[in-house]
Design a protein around this motif. Structure first.
Motif, mmCIF file in Angstrom:
data_model
loop_
_atom_site.group_PDB
_atom_site.id
_atom_site.type_symbol
_atom_site.label_atom_id
_atom_site.label_comp_id
_atom_site.label_asym_id
_atom_site.label_seq_id
_atom_site.Cartn_x
_atom_site.Cartn_y
_atom_site.Cartn_z
ATOM 1 N N TYR B 35 0.846 -1.195 0.000
ATOM 2 C CA TYR B 35 0.000 0.000 0.000
ATOM 3 C C TYR B 35 0.879 1.242 0.000
ATOM 4 O O TYR B 35 2.010 1.210 0.458
ATOM 5 C CB TYR B 35 -0.830 0.077 1.282
ATOM 6 C CG TYR B 35 -1.889 -0.973 1.465
ATOM 7 C CD1 TYR B 35 -1.623 -2.150 2.160
ATOM 8 C CD2 TYR B 35 -3.182 -0.774 0.991
ATOM 9 C CE1 TYR B 35 -2.614 -3.104 2.363
ATOM 10 C CE2 TYR B 35 -4.179 -1.719 1.193
ATOM 11 C CZ TYR B 35 -3.881 -2.873 1.884
ATOM 12 O OH TYR B 35 -4.872 -3.804 2.093
ATOM 13 N N GLN B 37 0.290 5.288 1.566
ATOM 14 C CA GLN B 37 -0.611 6.058 2.412
ATOM 15 C C GLN B 37 -0.265 7.526 2.304
ATOM 16 O O GLN B 37 0.886 7.915 2.595
ATOM 17 C CB GLN B 37 -0.534 5.604 3.867
ATOM 18 C CG GLN B 37 -1.567 6.246 4.766
ATOM 19 C CD GLN B 37 -1.559 5.695 6.156
ATOM 20 O OE1 GLN B 37 -0.512 5.307 6.674
ATOM 21 N NE2 GLN B 37 -2.718 5.656 6.803
ATOM 22 N N GLY B 40 -5.185 12.510 3.458
ATOM 23 C CA GLY B 40 -6.415 12.808 2.739
ATOM 24 C C GLY B 40 -6.839 11.756 1.730
ATOM 25 O O GLY B 40 -7.971 11.778 1.241
ATOM 26 N N LEU B 41 -5.937 10.823 1.423
ATOM 27 C CA LEU B 41 -6.263 9.772 0.441
ATOM 28 C C LEU B 41 -6.333 8.392 1.083
ATOM 29 O O LEU B 41 -6.784 7.434 0.458
ATOM 30 C CB LEU B 41 -5.221 9.760 -0.682
ATOM 31 C CG LEU B 41 -5.145 11.030 -1.528
ATOM 32 C CD1 LEU B 41 -4.011 10.918 -2.548
ATOM 33 C CD2 LEU B 41 -6.474 11.290 -2.245
ATOM 34 N N GLY B 42 -5.875 8.281 2.293
ATOM 35 C CA GLY B 42 -5.954 6.996 2.982
ATOM 36 C C GLY B 42 -4.994 5.967 2.427
ATOM 37 O O GLY B 42 -4.009 6.277 1.761
ATOM 38 N N LEU B 43 -5.312 4.711 2.714
ATOM 39 C CA LEU B 43 -4.499 3.589 2.242
ATOM 40 C C LEU B 43 -4.970 3.173 0.859
ATOM 41 O O LEU B 43 -6.149 2.893 0.660
ATOM 42 C CB LEU B 43 -4.673 2.405 3.196
ATOM 43 C CG LEU B 43 -3.836 2.427 4.463
ATOM 44 C CD1 LEU B 43 -4.451 1.552 5.522
ATOM 45 C CD2 LEU B 43 -2.434 1.941 4.153
ATOM 46 N N LEU B 45 -4.176 0.465 -2.350
ATOM 47 C CA LEU B 45 -3.500 -0.785 -2.677
ATOM 48 C C LEU B 45 -2.770 -0.662 -4.009
ATOM 49 O O LEU B 45 -3.368 -0.297 -5.025
ATOM 50 C CB LEU B 45 -4.527 -1.917 -2.730
ATOM 51 C CG LEU B 45 -4.006 -3.312 -3.010
ATOM 52 C CD1 LEU B 45 -3.090 -3.792 -1.876
ATOM 53 C CD2 LEU B 45 -5.161 -4.281 -3.194
ATOM 54 N N GLY B 58 -3.419 -3.818 -7.861
ATOM 55 C CA GLY B 58 -4.363 -3.182 -6.955
ATOM 56 C C GLY B 58 -5.023 -2.004 -7.636
ATOM 57 O O GLY B 58 -5.278 -2.031 -8.832
ATOM 58 N N ASP B 59 -5.260 -0.966 -6.881
ATOM 59 C CA ASP B 59 -5.987 0.190 -7.409
ATOM 60 C C ASP B 59 -5.083 1.209 -8.100
ATOM 61 O O ASP B 59 -5.545 1.970 -8.950
ATOM 62 C CB ASP B 59 -6.759 0.865 -6.269
ATOM 63 C CG ASP B 59 -7.734 -0.094 -5.622
ATOM 64 O OD1 ASP B 59 -7.784 -0.150 -4.380
ATOM 65 O OD2 ASP B 59 -8.427 -0.811 -6.364
ATOM 66 N N MET B 88 4.360 7.317 2.158
ATOM 67 C CA MET B 88 4.620 6.242 3.121
ATOM 68 C C MET B 88 4.170 4.944 2.459
ATOM 69 O O MET B 88 3.028 4.840 2.007
ATOM 70 C CB MET B 88 3.804 6.491 4.395
ATOM 71 C CG MET B 88 3.757 5.289 5.327
ATOM 72 S SD MET B 88 5.317 5.004 6.150
ATOM 73 C CE MET B 88 4.865 5.415 7.819
ATOM 74 N N LEU B 90 3.527 0.925 2.890
ATOM 75 C CA LEU B 90 3.231 -0.083 3.907
ATOM 76 C C LEU B 90 3.062 -1.446 3.267
ATOM 77 O O LEU B 90 2.325 -1.601 2.293
ATOM 78 C CB LEU B 90 1.946 0.282 4.653
ATOM 79 C CG LEU B 90 2.013 1.517 5.546
ATOM 80 C CD1 LEU B 90 0.633 1.996 5.900
ATOM 81 C CD2 LEU B 90 2.797 1.212 6.807
ATOM 82 N N GLN B 103 -5.128 -8.485 7.994
ATOM 83 C CA GLN B 103 -3.818 -8.090 7.464
ATOM 84 C C GLN B 103 -2.975 -7.505 8.581
ATOM 85 O O GLN B 103 -3.457 -6.717 9.389
ATOM 86 C CB GLN B 103 -3.998 -7.067 6.339
ATOM 87 C CG GLN B 103 -4.638 -7.673 5.096
ATOM 88 C CD GLN B 103 -4.714 -6.716 3.928
ATOM 89 O OE1 GLN B 103 -4.038 -5.695 3.886
ATOM 90 N NE2 GLN B 103 -5.541 -7.048 2.939
ATOM 91 N N PHE B 105 0.598 -5.453 9.432
ATOM 92 C CA PHE B 105 1.422 -4.491 8.726
ATOM 93 C C PHE B 105 2.861 -4.445 9.229
ATOM 94 O O PHE B 105 3.130 -4.656 10.421
ATOM 95 C CB PHE B 105 0.818 -3.086 8.877
ATOM 96 C CG PHE B 105 -0.395 -2.881 8.027
ATOM 97 C CD1 PHE B 105 -1.639 -3.306 8.450
ATOM 98 C CD2 PHE B 105 -0.285 -2.270 6.789
ATOM 99 C CE1 PHE B 105 -2.769 -3.135 7.654
ATOM 100 C CE2 PHE B 105 -1.401 -2.092 5.980
ATOM 101 C CZ PHE B 105 -2.639 -2.526 6.429
ATOM 102 N N GLY B 106 3.755 -4.126 8.320
ATOM 103 C CA GLY B 106 5.118 -3.785 8.680
ATOM 104 C C GLY B 106 5.177 -2.347 9.158
ATOM 105 O O GLY B 106 4.177 -1.625 9.128
ATOM 106 N N GLY B 108 6.499 0.287 7.878
ATOM 107 C CA GLY B 108 6.395 1.332 6.864
ATOM 108 C C GLY B 108 7.749 1.869 6.442
ATOM 109 O O GLY B 108 8.726 1.840 7.202
#
Lengths: 111, 114
Positions: B35, B37, B40-43, B45, B58-59, B88, B90, B103, B105-106, B108
């Motif tokens: 991912y 991050q 304002g856009l979030g996570l 993929l 992904g997206d 960032m 992830l 899921q 997470f590491g 980052g």
């Protein structure tokens, strides 16, 4: 289009308050809903919910899912400054293994 | 405990450089994810993989590629870094589709492209 919407976007409370965070979703093939907490690093897992009406609880945090009304809430009682974080909600799409993420609620707990 | 590690916490690269971000998980998880991050856009993929040598877009896969030669390792490659890839990054893994989709997470990697 599938989406997950969290509200409020941000919240400021005092220590000891109780807060309720909301997550609503429109996902065609719902499989599960997950809550995460993110401080200044990677998200850490809190809860996974699959069935309506069954509360999941961990200490002062609890969460419940309503699959009829398509939402979940995360409650935090007796908040502490250590609860300050972004709380993320995600829904697992049963079609394609993906998580659909909300933008999060930023919670600040003041002493 | 699930442990997901990422090769760097902070990285500074120049425009046009090839960048490798590595992720390793030690819990024999089938699925791995990358991912990015942004505020304002979030996570969002980028790519995921559900088996060795398998990958799915992904997206937002444009400008990225991935490699999964071993089950525990999933690499993200920026073929020619651009400033809009400052973000960032992830990595996450999950156990088995159909049984456990949580899921993990590491820590980052904060990438700055100059």
């Amino acid at each position: 289009e599938d989406k997950v919407v969290q509200s409020p976007l941000s919240l400021v409370v005092h220590e000891g308050d109780t807060v309720t965070l909301n997550c609503s979703y429109e996902v065609t093939n719902f499989r599960s809903l997950l809550w995460y907490k993110q401080e200044k690093k990677a998200p850490t897992f809190l809860f996974m919910l699959t069935s309506s009406g069954i509360e999941k609880k961990s200490g002062r945090l609890s969460s419940i899912l309503d699959k009829k009304e398509l939402f979940s809430i995360l409650n935090i009682t007796a908040t502490q400054t250590g609860d300050s974080a972004i709380y993320l909600c995600a829904v697992c799409d049963g079609n394609n293994r993906k998580l659909i993420w909300g933008l999060g609620t930023s919670l600040a707990v003041n002493p | 405990d699930v442990k997901v590690t990422q090769s760097s916490r902070y990285l500074v690269k120049r425009t046009g450089e090839k960048v490798f971000l590595e992720c390793v998980q030690d819990m024999d998880h089938e699925n791995m994810f990358w991912y990015r991050q942004d505020p304002g856009l979030g996570l969002r993929l980028i790519y995921f993989s559900y088996d060795v040598k398998m990958k799915e877009k992904g997206d937002i896969p444009e400008g990225y590629s991935v490699s999964r030669e071993k089950k525990e390792r999933f690499s993200l490659i920026l073929e020619s870094a651009s400033t809009n890839q400052t973000s960032m990054y992830l990595c996450a893994s999950s156990l088995i589709w159909g049984r456990e989709e949580t899921q993990y997470f590491g820590p980052g990697t904060r990438l700055l492209v100059l």
